[in-house]
Design an enzyme around this catalytic site. Structure first.
Site, PDB file in Angstrom:
ATOM      1  N   SER A 142       0.956  -1.221  -0.180  1.00  0.00           N
ATOM      2  CA  SER A 142      -0.026   0.064   0.089  1.00  0.00           C
ATOM      3  C   SER A 142       0.773   1.203  -0.174  1.00  0.00           C
ATOM      4  O   SER A 142       2.098   1.024   0.481  1.00  0.00           O
ATOM      5  CB  SER A 142      -0.950   0.036   1.135  1.00  0.00           C
ATOM      6  OG  SER A 142      -1.489   1.271   1.535  1.00  0.00           O
ATOM      7  N   TYR A 154      -2.863   6.073   8.433  1.00  0.00           N
ATOM      8  CA  TYR A 154      -3.204   4.750   8.751  1.00  0.00           C
ATOM      9  C   TYR A 154      -2.235   3.957   9.443  1.00  0.00           C
ATOM     10  O   TYR A 154      -1.665   3.152   9.125  1.00  0.00           O
ATOM     11  CB  TYR A 154      -3.299   4.141   7.271  1.00  0.00           C
ATOM     12  CG  TYR A 154      -4.561   4.774   6.456  1.00  0.00           C
ATOM     13  CD1 TYR A 154      -5.592   4.238   6.312  1.00  0.00           C
ATOM     14  CD2 TYR A 154      -4.194   5.612   5.582  1.00  0.00           C
ATOM     15  CE1 TYR A 154      -6.578   4.750   5.386  1.00  0.00           C
ATOM     16  CE2 TYR A 154      -5.058   6.314   4.545  1.00  0.00           C
ATOM     17  CZ  TYR A 154      -6.292   5.677   4.611  1.00  0.00           C
ATOM     18  OH  TYR A 154      -7.170   6.443   3.732  1.00  0.00           O
ATOM     19  N   LYS A 161       1.654  -3.311   6.559  1.00  0.00           N
ATOM     20  CA  LYS A 161       2.201  -3.230   4.965  1.00  0.00           C
ATOM     21  C   LYS A 161       3.790  -3.097   5.087  1.00  0.00           C
ATOM     22  O   LYS A 161       4.475  -3.705   4.365  1.00  0.00           O
ATOM     23  CB  LYS A 161       1.384  -2.560   4.313  1.00  0.00           C
ATOM     24  CG  LYS A 161      -0.107  -2.519   4.018  1.00  0.00           C
ATOM     25  CD  LYS A 161      -0.155  -3.722   3.240  1.00  0.00           C
ATOM     26  CE  LYS A 161      -1.859  -3.956   2.735  1.00  0.00           C
ATOM     27  NZ  LYS A 161      -1.984  -5.036   1.742  1.00  0.00           N
TER      28      LYS A 161
END
Length: 252
Positions: A142, A154, A161
């Site tokens: 991502s 996030y 990730k």
């Protein structure tokens, strides 16, 4: 016949990869969580579409956050089709909660689904992947670990990730002697399937669509096209890479 495991195969990028790979020389094991009837219906619909293109397809459901679920998936794929040639780990989710509001259990779940499950699946299939230069592993990362702006950090899912990308690079080193490869693809904001919104509401999706220089969302099949290249024989000298498919989002 080429044997491929695809996690997150019921929607989005995982489903797009399955549809793009589907052909008469392909055996696909599609995994989805399957916790809800609608999700299971989507997974079965993707499987049906792939069978319509001539592929042999099985589905497997379960929570990849559970220790052992990844190894179970590899065993199921081997039992159905034989040794594993390819893994595409597209399972994951975005978590918008900020640093202070992110509970520990949410962070642990993100790491379990996105990083630990990848490690377990790849480790369980390692003997298959290294039996020749045909082995291919692609993980869907991502933009999260590469772009930090107020209101869109996030921290939970981006941290998971980031760990996933480290595992991919480490795996690439271990696969290299056999000629097999491991890479990551890094999408930006990508269009969801109809009726699915992920972590964002409709208004936010409309806003973020214009946050990259191309001012539009990526289509799942655009990401799947890059994945398909990395799975191909032509990409045999590409390993340990993280390829952005983000319309230039992480340039900003």
């Amino acid at each position: 016949m080429r044997v491929t495991i695809i996690t997150g195969g019921g929607s989005g990028i995982g489903a797009a990869v399955a549809r793009r790979l589907a052909a008469s020389d392909q055996c696909l094991m599609l995994h989805g969580q399957g916790a809800e009837a609608a999700a299971l219906d989507r997974l079965n619909a993707v499987a049906s579409a792939c069978r319509g293109k001539g592929a042999k397809v099985e589905i497997c459901t379960g929570d990849l956050a559970r220790a052992g679920a990844g190894a179970d998936l590899v065993r199921a794929a081997r039992a159905a089709f034989g040794p594993i040639d390819t893994i595409v780990h597209a399972a994951g989710f975005a978590d918008r909660r900020g640093f202070a509001s992110l509970p520990r259990e949410a962070l642990e779940r993100a790491f379990a689904v996105m990083a630990a499950a990848f490690h377990e699946i790849a480790a369980a299939a390692l003997a298959d992947l290294t039996r020749g230069a045909q082995g291919r592993v692609v993980a869907i990362s991502s933009f999260g670990p590469h772009r930090f702006v107020p209101g869109a950090t996030y921290p939970g899912s981006a941290a998971a990730k980031a760990a996933l990308e480290v595992l991919v690079k480490s795996l690439a080193i271990e696969l290299a002697a056999s000629g097999a490869t491991a890479n990551a693809v890094m999408p930006g904001y990508t269009r969801k399937d109809p009726g699915l919104f992920g972590a964002l509401d409709t208004a936010t999706w409309e806003r973020v669509a214009k946050t990259n220089p191309m001012q539009r969302l990526a289509e799942p099949d655009e990401v799947a096209a890059v994945v398909a290249f990395l799975l191909s024989a032509e990409a045999g000298h590409v390993t340990g890479a993280t390829l952005p498919v983000d319309g230039g989002l992480t340039l900003m």
